[in-house]
Design an enzyme around this catalytic site. Structure first.
Site, PDB file in Angstrom:
ATOM      1  N   THR A   9      -7.459   8.679 -16.156  1.00 10.12           N
ATOM      2  CA  THR A   9      -8.117   8.846 -14.860  1.00 10.12           C
ATOM      3  C   THR A   9      -9.250   7.832 -14.690  1.00 10.12           C
ATOM      4  O   THR A   9      -9.408   6.937 -15.520  1.00 10.12           O
ATOM      5  CB  THR A   9      -8.571  10.318 -14.679  1.00 10.12           C
ATOM      6  OG1 THR A   9      -9.061  10.478 -13.356  1.00 10.12           O
ATOM      7  CG2 THR A   9      -9.649  10.716 -15.670  1.00 10.12           C
ATOM      8  N   LYS A  47      -7.713   3.394 -14.933  1.00 13.43           N
ATOM      9  CA  LYS A  47      -6.287   3.300 -14.603  1.00 13.43           C
ATOM     10  C   LYS A  47      -5.763   1.858 -14.644  1.00 13.43           C
ATOM     11  O   LYS A  47      -4.574   1.626 -14.829  1.00 13.43           O
ATOM     12  CB  LYS A  47      -6.027   3.915 -13.229  1.00 13.43           C
ATOM     13  CG  LYS A  47      -6.145   5.422 -13.235  1.00 13.43           C
ATOM     14  CD  LYS A  47      -5.916   6.004 -11.860  1.00 13.43           C
ATOM     15  CE  LYS A  47      -5.915   7.527 -11.940  1.00 13.43           C
ATOM     16  NZ  LYS A  47      -5.621   8.146 -10.656  1.00 13.43           N
ATOM     17  N   GLY A  73     -10.589   1.968   0.067  1.00  9.75           N
ATOM     18  CA  GLY A  73     -10.604   2.016  -1.404  1.00  9.75           C
ATOM     19  C   GLY A  73      -9.624   1.054  -2.035  1.00  9.75           C
ATOM     20  O   GLY A  73      -8.613   0.690  -1.436  1.00  9.75           O
ATOM     21  N   ALA A  74      -9.961   0.630  -3.243  1.00  5.56           N
ATOM     22  CA  ALA A  74      -9.082  -0.299  -3.965  1.00  5.56           C
ATOM     23  C   ALA A  74      -9.167  -0.028  -5.463  1.00  5.56           C
ATOM     24  O   ALA A  74      -9.134  -0.936  -6.277  1.00  5.56           O
ATOM     25  CB  ALA A  74      -9.470  -1.743  -3.666  1.00  5.56           C
ATOM     26  N   ALA A 109      -6.292   4.673  -8.210  1.00  5.33           N
ATOM     27  CA  ALA A 109      -5.375   5.537  -7.462  1.00  5.33           C
ATOM     28  C   ALA A 109      -4.947   4.865  -6.163  1.00  5.33           C
ATOM     29  O   ALA A 109      -3.853   5.122  -5.645  1.00  5.33           O
ATOM     30  CB  ALA A 109      -6.049   6.868  -7.161  1.00  5.33           C
TER      31      ALA A 109
HETATM   32  P1  ATR Z   1      -9.710   5.901  -9.238  1.00  5.87           P
HETATM   33  O1  ATR Z   1      -8.964   5.654 -10.490  1.00  5.87           O
HETATM   34  O2  ATR Z   1      -9.947   7.380  -9.001  1.00  5.87           O
HETATM   35  O3  ATR Z   1      -9.120   5.224  -8.043  1.00  5.87           O
HETATM   36  P2  ATR Z   1     -11.701   3.828  -9.503  1.00  5.87           P
HETATM   37  O4  ATR Z   1     -10.664   2.903 -10.015  1.00  5.87           O
HETATM   38  O5  ATR Z   1     -13.010   3.866 -10.213  1.00  5.87           O
HETATM   39  O6  ATR Z   1     -11.179   5.319  -9.481  1.00  5.87           O
HETATM   40  O7  ATR Z   1     -11.933   3.528  -7.947  1.00  5.87           O
HETATM   41  C1  ATR Z   1     -12.909   4.144  -7.229  1.00  5.87           C
HETATM   42  C2  ATR Z   1     -12.861   3.700  -5.761  1.00  5.87           C
HETATM   43  O8  ATR Z   1     -13.974   4.315  -5.112  1.00  5.87           O
HETATM   44  C3  ATR Z   1     -13.042   2.194  -5.540  1.00  5.87           C
HETATM   45  O9  ATR Z   1     -12.415   1.805  -4.339  1.00  5.87           O
HETATM   46  C4  ATR Z   1     -14.550   2.066  -5.420  1.00  5.87           C
HETATM   47  O10 ATR Z   1     -15.015   0.949  -4.717  1.00  5.87           O
HETATM   48  P3  ATR Z   1     -15.243  -0.477  -5.506  1.00  5.87           P
HETATM   49  O11 ATR Z   1     -13.878  -0.980  -5.796  1.00  5.87           O
HETATM   50  O12 ATR Z   1     -15.973  -1.301  -4.524  1.00  5.87           O
HETATM   51  O13 ATR Z   1     -16.031  -0.127  -6.739  1.00  5.87           O
HETATM   52  C5  ATR Z   1     -14.859   3.304  -4.607  1.00  5.87           C
HETATM   53  N1  ATR Z   1     -16.257   3.734  -4.789  1.00  5.87           N
HETATM   54  C6  ATR Z   1     -16.786   4.356  -5.858  1.00  5.87           C
HETATM   55  N2  ATR Z   1     -18.116   4.566  -5.653  1.00  5.87           N
HETATM   56  C7  ATR Z   1     -18.406   4.069  -4.436  1.00  5.87           C
HETATM   57  C8  ATR Z   1     -19.589   3.981  -3.639  1.00  5.87           C
HETATM   58  N3  ATR Z   1     -20.770   4.454  -4.092  1.00  5.87           N
HETATM   59  N4  ATR Z   1     -19.501   3.396  -2.424  1.00  5.87           N
HETATM   60  C9  ATR Z   1     -18.335   2.911  -1.958  1.00  5.87           C
HETATM   61  N5  ATR Z   1     -17.188   2.956  -2.644  1.00  5.87           N
HETATM   62  C10 ATR Z   1     -17.210   3.528  -3.867  1.00  5.87           C
END
Ligand code: ATR
Length: 331
Positions: free
Chosen positions: A80, A84, A141-142, A145
């Protein structure tokens, strides 16, 4: 198990005599649903095997995976946030579909090797089946997941135009490499959302809205107070987890976010929200959407289906529907 527990930040007591599976992430011990779901099936099947959460720091990730490769009792498990994508370089093999998606969420032990799979795609597809869209879709998001959800959405909504947005814009570069996404557009900044007049579906794949206290160096913060429509650069972290203190320190930002959301939903009459977060059941984004009469879907079903698929792969169990039924049952 000394080596194993040395590399994990949370406390777990694994019985050395039994097989075990793990969910690996930065802090799955604080709310990941998979251990509960997987252990329900193990118990029902009277198996001694159990799934445990493993909170692993980035610096320990390589050693941790290498340890697991050698440990005969380890069968595999889930991966998780935020590993990932990161974990892929330590694995011996990646499934074809997971390669296409570019991230994994399931690992399966084969002898001394570990193979990565992605079951998020199937999970996301299950919820997308219930949604209609033929106009514009915004995906925020990127992360790990996100990619699976993006590929599933594109497969499902062939007629829609896609818009993508992420805090770190660079992480969306992979979109340009996907052939069928040539028509889609990557947004430059959050405010651009408001200029999209034709969207009928918003998909949140970020962790903004997720209820967990995230530890930074010496402080903590919780994203449950926000929606992905707000820029969190000015968010203030606090010393110890307290809803009251955190809200007080971030009141201006929380209010601005709420105002944004209200305006957005007034201006977008027919819109559906799919938020892949499942804790809380209703994120701030979903609550505001539903308050203004919109249809919302959370990530519970996606999470369930990915867990069923993952369980089936790791435990070489071919009864998908039986596993699903056990995982769905209460208790
Ligand atoms: P997961 O495996 O659950 O997808 P992840 O790979 O850590 O988790 O991705 C988290 C997502 O939430 C990313 O799109 C991240 O944006 P960045 O790629 O710019 O880091 C986004 N995210 C997490 N915290 C954030 C925040 N405080 N503001 C905006 N986007 C956030």
């Amino acid at each position: 198990m000394k080596n194993l527990t040395n590399l994990i930040n949370n406390k777990v007591s694994i019985n050395e005599k039994n097989f075990y599976t793990l969910i690996i992430g930065l802090n799955p011990s604080q709310g990941a649903r998979s251990p509960r779901l997987w252990n329900k099936v193990y118990k029902k099947k009277k198996s001694n095997c159990r799934m445990y959460p493993a909170d692993v720091s980035l610096k320990n990730l390589r050693n941790f995976v290498n340890f697991l490769k050698k440990d005969e009792k380890f069968l595999g498990g889930s991966v998780t946030a935020p590993y990932k994508i990161e974990i892929m370089k330590y694995l011996d093999e990646i499934d074809f579909n997971a390669k296409k998606i570019g991230s994994i969420n399931t690992i399966v032990k084969k002898g001394n090797k570990i193979k990565g799979y992605n079951t998020d795609y199937f999970g996301a597809f299950e919820t997308l089946k219930k949604i209609r869209s033929n106009k514009d879709i915004l995906v925020i998001g990127a992360g790990g997941a996100s990619k699976a959800v993006i590929i599933a959405s594109v497969d499902k909504f062939k007629k829609s135009n896609f818009f993508f947005l992420n805090r770190k814009k660079k992480k969306l570069n992979f979109i340009k490499k996907i052939n069928f996404l040539k028509k889609s557009k990557i947004l430059n900044k959050l405010n651009d959302i408001h200029s999209l007049k034709n969207i009928d579906l918003v998909i949140n794949t970020t962790s903004v809205g997720f209820d967990t206290w995230v530890k930074t160096k010496k402080k903590v913060y919780n994203l449950k107070f926000f929606s992905p429509f707000i820029n969190l650069i000015k968010m203030v972290s606090i010393k110890t987890s307290s809803d009251r203190i955190f809200k007080k320190k971030n009141l201006k930002l929380i209010k601005k976010d709420s105002k944004n959301l209200k305006n957005f939903f007034v201006n977008h009459k027919k819109i559906t929200i799919f938020d892949i977060i499942y804790k809380p059941n209703k994120t701030k984004l979903l609550r505001f959407a539903e308050k203004s009469g919109k249809v919302g879907h959370n990530g519970l079903e996606m999470n369930l289906i990915q867990a069923v698929k993952g369980f089936v792969l790791v435990n070489k169990n071919n009864n998908f529907y039986k596993v699903k039924k056990i995982m769905e049952s209460h208790g």
